[in-house]
Design a protein around this motif. Structure first.
Motif, short mmCIF file in Angstrom:
data_model
loop_
_atom_site.label_atom_id
_atom_site.label_comp_id
_atom_site.label_asym_id
_atom_site.label_seq_id
_atom_site.Cartn_x
_atom_site.Cartn_y
_atom_site.Cartn_z
N MET A 138 0.98 -1.32 -0.05
CA MET A 138 0.02 -0.05 -0.01
C MET A 138 0.95 1.30 -0.01
O MET A 138 1.81 1.34 0.68
CB MET A 138 -0.89 0.19 1.03
CG MET A 138 -1.75 1.21 1.45
SD MET A 138 -2.56 1.06 2.97
CE MET A 138 -4.02 1.88 2.39
N ILE A 139 0.51 2.16 -0.88
CA ILE A 139 1.43 3.41 -1.00
C ILE A 139 0.74 4.40 -0.03
O ILE A 139 -0.51 4.61 -0.18
CB ILE A 139 1.28 4.06 -2.38
CG1 ILE A 139 1.87 2.77 -3.14
CG2 ILE A 139 2.20 5.28 -2.41
CD1 ILE A 139 2.24 3.34 -4.65
N THR A 140 1.51 4.87 0.98
CA THR A 140 1.07 5.94 1.81
C THR A 140 1.32 7.36 1.23
O THR A 140 2.13 7.57 0.41
CB THR A 140 1.61 5.54 3.11
OG1 THR A 140 2.91 6.06 3.13
CG2 THR A 140 1.32 4.54 3.83
N ASN A 141 0.79 8.35 1.82
CA ASN A 141 1.27 9.81 1.65
C ASN A 141 2.63 10.14 1.71
O ASN A 141 3.11 10.71 0.88
CB ASN A 141 0.24 10.65 2.32
CG ASN A 141 -1.11 10.83 1.79
OD1 ASN A 141 -1.24 10.52 0.70
ND2 ASN A 141 -1.93 11.17 2.58
N ARG A 142 3.15 9.42 2.73
CA ARG A 142 4.51 9.74 3.14
C ARG A 142 5.57 9.07 2.11
O ARG A 142 6.37 9.78 1.57
CB ARG A 142 4.63 9.17 4.53
CG ARG A 142 6.09 9.34 4.80
CD ARG A 142 6.43 8.59 6.26
NE ARG A 142 7.32 9.90 7.01
CZ ARG A 142 7.68 9.49 8.24
NH1 ARG A 142 7.18 8.40 8.92
NH2 ARG A 142 8.18 10.33 8.77
N SER A 143 5.16 7.99 1.41
CA SER A 143 5.98 7.32 0.55
C SER A 143 5.74 7.95 -0.62
O SER A 143 6.67 8.41 -1.59
CB SER A 143 5.67 5.84 0.26
OG SER A 143 4.37 5.50 -0.03
N LEU A 144 4.66 8.67 -1.06
CA LEU A 144 4.49 9.38 -2.28
C LEU A 144 5.08 10.81 -2.09
O LEU A 144 5.92 11.21 -3.16
CB LEU A 144 2.96 9.81 -2.64
CG LEU A 144 1.96 8.70 -3.23
CD1 LEU A 144 0.44 9.14 -2.91
CD2 LEU A 144 2.32 8.43 -4.28
#
Length: 113
Positions: free
Chosen positions: A1-7
């Motif tokens: 799952m891609i989080t806002n932090r990783s984006l």
């Protein structure tokens, strides 16, 4: 799952990598303190060197465009979209105008061909 932090981390990484694509412009100064002390031969020689540098920059710009075409296929992040060569040529052209004015002011002899 891609989080806002990783984006956010990916976006920042892309920005940092994109800034690696070009070089910093180093335009020549239009006038220099020692211009009045230069001889006619020195003025003409500097003009000649400036023209050679302009030719080098034209080749550099063509090579950059060719490289960008290949790099675009691999990774658009490394494209060099700067116009440093153009800025440097404009500065050299302005410098040569100053040199021409100084050559004319001194009535330097023009070589016959």
């Amino acid at each position: 799952m891609i989080t806002n932090r990783s984006l956010t981390a990916m976006a920042l990484t892309c920005l940092v990598l994109a800034s690696c694509g070009g070089r910093v412009a180093r335009p020549v100064e239009e006038t220099r303190d020692h211009d009045k002390a230069l001889s006619c031969d020195h003025l003409k020689a500097e003009k000649s060197v400036n023209f050679e540098r302009m030719a080098d920059l034209a080749g550099e710009e063509k090579a950059k465009h060719d490289l960008n075409a290949g790099v675009f296929m691999a990774s658009p992040l490394f494209l060099d979209l700067t116009n440093v060569e153009q800025k440097e040529v404009e500065a050299l052209t302005a410098r040569n105008k100053i040199l021409d004015a100084e050559i004319a002011r001194r009535n330097c002899p023009v070589p016959s061909n």
